[in-house]
Scaffold this motif. Structure first.
Motif, mmCIF file in Angstrom:
data_model
loop_
_atom_site.group_PDB
_atom_site.id
_atom_site.type_symbol
_atom_site.label_atom_id
_atom_site.label_comp_id
_atom_site.label_asym_id
_atom_site.label_seq_id
_atom_site.Cartn_x
_atom_site.Cartn_y
_atom_site.Cartn_z
ATOM 1 N N HIS A 1 0.834 -1.213 0.000
ATOM 2 C CA HIS A 1 0.000 0.000 0.000
ATOM 3 C C HIS A 1 0.866 1.260 0.000
ATOM 4 O O HIS A 1 0.561 2.240 -0.691
ATOM 5 C CB HIS A 1 -0.943 0.006 1.202
ATOM 6 C CG HIS A 1 -1.919 1.140 1.157
ATOM 7 N ND1 HIS A 1 -1.662 2.345 1.763
ATOM 8 C CD2 HIS A 1 -3.109 1.262 0.534
ATOM 9 C CE1 HIS A 1 -2.677 3.170 1.538
ATOM 10 N NE2 HIS A 1 -3.568 2.536 0.795
ATOM 11 N N ARG B 1 2.541 1.249 -3.757
ATOM 12 C CA ARG B 1 1.634 1.360 -4.905
ATOM 13 C C ARG B 1 0.452 2.298 -4.676
ATOM 14 O O ARG B 1 -0.189 2.720 -5.627
ATOM 15 C CB ARG B 1 1.065 -0.013 -5.276
ATOM 16 C CG ARG B 1 2.093 -1.037 -5.699
ATOM 17 C CD ARG B 1 2.335 -0.960 -7.176
ATOM 18 N NE ARG B 1 3.020 -2.160 -7.633
ATOM 19 C CZ ARG B 1 4.079 -2.143 -8.394
ATOM 20 N NH1 ARG B 1 4.592 -1.005 -8.799
ATOM 21 N NH2 ARG B 1 4.647 -3.270 -8.770
ATOM 22 N N TYR C 1 -2.249 1.277 -3.079
ATOM 23 C CA TYR C 1 -3.396 0.382 -2.904
ATOM 24 C C TYR C 1 -2.863 -0.981 -2.490
ATOM 25 O O TYR C 1 -1.691 -1.284 -2.674
ATOM 26 C CB TYR C 1 -4.221 0.258 -4.197
ATOM 27 C CG TYR C 1 -3.427 -0.261 -5.374
ATOM 28 C CD1 TYR C 1 -3.271 -1.632 -5.584
ATOM 29 C CD2 TYR C 1 -2.795 0.608 -6.260
ATOM 30 C CE1 TYR C 1 -2.517 -2.113 -6.649
ATOM 31 C CE2 TYR C 1 -2.041 0.132 -7.326
ATOM 32 C CZ TYR C 1 -1.912 -1.229 -7.517
ATOM 33 O OH TYR C 1 -1.173 -1.711 -8.561
ATOM 34 N N PRO D 1 -7.051 -5.163 -4.359
ATOM 35 C CA PRO D 1 -6.148 -5.086 -5.503
ATOM 36 C C PRO D 1 -4.718 -5.414 -5.101
ATOM 37 O O PRO D 1 -4.325 -5.226 -3.947
ATOM 38 C CB PRO D 1 -6.283 -3.634 -5.966
ATOM 39 C CG PRO D 1 -6.708 -2.885 -4.759
ATOM 40 C CD PRO D 1 -7.501 -3.840 -3.917
ATOM 41 N N SER E 1 -0.583 -5.866 -6.991
ATOM 42 C CA SER E 1 0.325 -5.888 -8.132
ATOM 43 C C SER E 1 1.772 -5.764 -7.677
ATOM 44 O O SER E 1 2.451 -4.783 -7.980
ATOM 45 C CB SER E 1 -0.021 -4.755 -9.112
ATOM 46 O OG SER E 1 0.778 -4.841 -10.259
ATOM 47 N N LEU F 1 -2.405 -6.290 -13.011
ATOM 48 C CA LEU F 1 -3.131 -5.799 -11.839
ATOM 49 C C LEU F 1 -4.116 -6.889 -11.436
ATOM 50 O O LEU F 1 -4.935 -7.322 -12.251
ATOM 51 C CB LEU F 1 -3.875 -4.501 -12.159
ATOM 52 C CG LEU F 1 -4.754 -3.945 -11.030
ATOM 53 C CD1 LEU F 1 -3.935 -3.655 -9.771
ATOM 54 C CD2 LEU F 1 -5.488 -2.698 -11.499
ATOM 55 N N TYR G 1 -13.203 -1.140 -7.840
ATOM 56 C CA TYR G 1 -12.166 -0.194 -7.450
ATOM 57 C C TYR G 1 -11.053 -0.148 -8.498
ATOM 58 O O TYR G 1 -10.576 0.928 -8.873
ATOM 59 C CB TYR G 1 -11.612 -0.576 -6.079
ATOM 60 C CG TYR G 1 -10.523 0.327 -5.578
ATOM 61 C CD1 TYR G 1 -10.834 1.486 -4.876
ATOM 62 C CD2 TYR G 1 -9.183 0.034 -5.802
ATOM 63 C CE1 TYR G 1 -9.833 2.333 -4.420
ATOM 64 C CE2 TYR G 1 -8.181 0.866 -5.347
ATOM 65 C CZ TYR G 1 -8.507 2.010 -4.663
ATOM 66 O OH TYR G 1 -7.513 2.845 -4.211
ATOM 67 N N CYS G 2 -10.635 -1.309 -8.971
ATOM 68 C CA CYS G 2 -9.567 -1.363 -9.982
ATOM 69 C C CYS G 2 -9.977 -0.643 -11.263
ATOM 70 O O CYS G 2 -9.182 0.095 -11.846
ATOM 71 C CB CYS G 2 -9.200 -2.806 -10.294
ATOM 72 S SG CYS G 2 -8.287 -3.633 -8.985
ATOM 73 N N ALA H 1 -11.108 3.544 -9.678
ATOM 74 C CA ALA H 1 -10.059 4.333 -9.015
ATOM 75 C C ALA H 1 -8.686 4.146 -9.639
ATOM 76 O O ALA H 1 -7.882 5.085 -9.671
ATOM 77 C CB ALA H 1 -10.013 3.989 -7.528
ATOM 78 N N LEU H 2 -8.389 2.936 -10.125
ATOM 79 C CA LEU H 2 -7.060 2.665 -10.687
ATOM 80 C C LEU H 2 -7.056 2.717 -12.212
ATOM 81 O O LEU H 2 -6.010 2.526 -12.829
ATOM 82 C CB LEU H 2 -6.543 1.304 -10.197
ATOM 83 C CG LEU H 2 -6.431 1.160 -8.674
ATOM 84 C CD1 LEU H 2 -5.927 -0.226 -8.307
ATOM 85 C CD2 LEU H 2 -5.540 2.243 -8.075
ATOM 86 N N ASP H 3 -8.208 2.946 -12.815
ATOM 87 C CA ASP H 3 -8.356 3.085 -14.265
ATOM 88 C C ASP H 3 -7.764 1.894 -15.030
ATOM 89 O O ASP H 3 -7.144 2.056 -16.080
ATOM 90 C CB ASP H 3 -7.719 4.397 -14.736
ATOM 91 C CG ASP H 3 -8.226 4.834 -16.102
ATOM 92 O OD1 ASP H 3 -9.381 4.513 -16.439
ATOM 93 O OD2 ASP H 3 -7.457 5.473 -16.844
ATOM 94 N N ALA H 4 -7.969 0.703 -14.502
ATOM 95 C CA ALA H 4 -7.422 -0.511 -15.111
ATOM 96 C C ALA H 4 -8.146 -0.844 -16.411
ATOM 97 O O ALA H 4 -9.345 -0.612 -16.544
ATOM 98 C CB ALA H 4 -7.555 -1.680 -14.149
#
Length: 169
Positions: free
Chosen positions: A55, A58, A60, A79, A81, A88, A114-115, A118-121
């Motif tokens: 956390h 990264r 997260y 999440p 990675s 991810l 969330y991925c 928030a993480l724009d995966a």
């Protein structure tokens, strides 16, 4: 912090150690994990520190999964990675007393959302041991599909995953 219908998902913390160590002391729990984790308190400390450190690095990581109704620690999910991970990912690990309640699916769906938000995966994966049918079922319930087999930490894992549905939705 995130909330689902029945869960609070909050950052893991040092105060979670006793519950976390009790969860990882169960060999039935650790035998289902794609990463190698031992069952000793020292192994649990290292694992918890890794998630907390992830956390910090990264921004997260897996969260503590807390039952809203009781306030009890149920496990971890979120999440993920770390260095060397093939993308991810989202993952989950619950204490055996919380198996079969749908918490892994509920937390997995929240982590997946969330991925993507928030993480724009573009793609999110989960690595699952071929013998872990329960986790494969969770992966499918959150919308993942089997993609391929891959070597990870010296063992063959199934890679489940999905791509972002539609950027406009």
């Amino acid at each position: 912090m995130l909330e689902t219908e029945r869960l609070i998902l909050r950052p893991l913390a040092g105060a979670d150690f006793d519950d976390y160590a009790a969860m990882l002391a169960d060999p039935d729990v650790t035998s289902g994990l794609a990463e190698t984790v031992g069952t000793s308190p020292s192994d649990a400390w290292h694992s918890l520190a890794t998630f907390i450190g992830h956390h910090q690095i990264r921004g997260y990581s897996h969260w503590a999964v807390i039952e809203k109704e009781t306030g009890k620690f149920a496990g971890r999910a979120g999440p993920w990675s770390p260095h060397g991970f093939p993308g991810l990912g989202v993952g989950w690990c619950l204490s055996r007393e919380h198996w079969g309640k749908g918490y892994a699916t509920e937390a997995g769906r929240a982590a997946l959302a969330y991925c993507f938000s928030a993480l724009d995966a573009e793609e999110v994966i989960s690595l699952i041991l071929p013998s872990n049918r329960r986790s494969a079922a969770v992966a499918e319930r959150i919308g993942h599909r089997y993609l391929r087999d891959e070597e990870y930490h010296g063992q063959t894992v199934h890679v489940y995953g999905q791509r972002r549905q539609n950027r406009d939705s």
